[in-house]
Design an enzyme around this catalytic site. Structure first.
Site, short mmCIF file in Angstrom:
data_model
loop_
_atom_site.label_atom_id
_atom_site.label_comp_id
_atom_site.label_asym_id
_atom_site.label_seq_id
_atom_site.Cartn_x
_atom_site.Cartn_y
_atom_site.Cartn_z
N GLY A 248 2.63 2.48 20.13
CA GLY A 248 3.83 3.36 19.24
C GLY A 248 3.67 4.62 19.56
O GLY A 248 3.98 5.57 18.83
N TYR B 71 5.49 -5.13 4.43
CA TYR B 71 4.75 -3.78 5.09
C TYR B 71 3.38 -3.69 4.39
O TYR B 71 2.33 -3.74 4.86
CB TYR B 71 5.86 -2.64 5.07
N LYS C 105 -0.48 -4.41 5.51
CA LYS C 105 -1.55 -3.28 5.50
C LYS C 105 -2.77 -3.64 4.90
O LYS C 105 -3.99 -3.61 5.10
CB LYS C 105 -0.97 -2.18 4.71
N1 SER Z 1 5.85 6.13 5.47
C1 SER Z 1 6.06 4.58 5.50
C2 SER Z 1 7.40 4.29 5.14
O1 SER Z 1 8.06 4.97 4.05
C3 SER Z 1 5.01 4.01 4.75
O2 SER Z 1 3.99 3.98 5.34
O3 SER Z 1 7.67 3.22 5.52
#
Ligand code: SER
Length: 314
Positions: free
Chosen positions: A8, A139, A143
């Site tokens: 990344g 997401y 995590k």
């Molecule tokens: N900053 C990221 C987002 O808004 C979250 O880790 O997707």
């Protein structure tokens, strides 16, 4: 000799982390892997691979004698909701591949978790290190699972994986990605390109945030800390500042009084923001390895404008 791989490498974090690692460890010792457009002025080692394909990652690690991996490749919160299957494959599957390779090749791993690991049942103010983790986004689910895998691989196999729960990060080197907190990057493009911005969050959406330089410093400091100082093997709470879109606008207006911001909240993004904390208790990071943020909202606003002006030739 350290040999460092960054996945990344051309995203929001990688764009600032790669140059910082090159400066600290030597350009020849840092290897950049990324599927975003490679900036024309990138100066360093490029490697090709896919984090979801373990054999391509094994080749990179073996061929270059990699000792440290900063595994940043991932799809952000909003992008993940568009394709949850892909998000799981990249965000969780990619990490699992790296951890499995770390078992064999004994390299150290950094992997970012996020405030997205928290959810609506988490206390929102001064969110504690150890608390309810019931995220409502794919997401966030990836995590939490990833954090637990890091701890499990440490306890079971001795894999030295370290992690930070990044707050919303603001920086200008990479174009803004598909995240919820990225309004804090888009807004500066709006300011400099058009003198106005339409915000996809409500004006009072308070979120924990950090300028990218603080994030880079904390990331490298965590990785350089002696292993005996690392008491948290899931992921450290990591805080700096917190603000609302309205407060950021007020700060910008001190420098550009004619700037206008309107609010047109996107239901998906606003719901994600409302499920996350507003401020973070990062006392474990402070006491274990000396974390100390330096950049406040005023400073962040100044450096974002200066940096982006130069980047955009304004
Ligand atoms: N900053 C990221 C987002 O808004 C979250 O880790 O997707």
């Amino acid at each position: 000799m350290r040999k460092i791989l960054v996945t990344g490498a051309f995203g929001l974090v990688g764009s600032d982390l790669v140059p910082a690692l090159q400066e600290k460890f030597g350009k020849e010792n840092v290897f950049a892997l990324g599927n975003k457009t490679i900036p024309a002025d990138f100066d360093g080692n490029l490697v090709k691979g896919d984090v979801t394909d373990i054999s391509s990652m094994e080749t990179i690690i073996k061929d270059n004698g990699i000792t440290d991996v900063y595994h940043l490749a991932g799809i952000l919160s909003v992008g993940s909701e568009k394709d949850p299957d892909l998000a799981w494959k990249v965000n969780f599957g990619g990490l699992k591949n790296i951890l499995d390779l770390a078992k064999t090749y004994k390299f150290k791993v950094f992997w970012p978790s996020s405030i997205a690991a928290f959810g609506p049942t988490t206390p929102k103010v001064d969110t504690p290190q150890h608390t309810s983790l019931e995220p409502t986004t794919i997401y966030g689910v990836a995590k939490v699972a990833g954090e637990l895998m890091c701890q499990y691989y440490w306890k079971r196999y001795g894999v030295d994986a370290r992690s930070l729960r990044y707050p919303g990060l603001t920086g200008y080197k990479a174009p803004p990605g598909d995240g919820t907190t990225e309004y804090s990057v888009h807004i500066f493009y709006g300011l400099l390109n058009e003198g106005k911005y339409s915000c996809f969050l409500k004006k009072d959406a308070r979120l924990p945030m950090m300028y990218i330089d603080d994030a880079i410093k904390g990331t490298i400091d965590l990785m350089e800390a002696p292993p005996e100082n690392i008491s948290v093997r899931t992921s450290y709470n990591f805080g700096a500042i917190n603000f609302t879109p309205e407060e950021l606008v007020a700060e910008i207006k001190k420098l550009y009084p004619n700037f206008t911001c309107t609010y047109d909240p996107d239901p998906v993004k606003q719901a994600i923001a409302e499920s996350w904390p507003q401020s973070i208790d990062d006392s474990a990071a402070k006491s274990d390895w000396g974390w100390k943020p330096e950049i406040d909202l005023t400073k962040m606003t100044e450096v974002m404008i200066e940096g982006l002006k130069e980047k955009l030739g304004k």
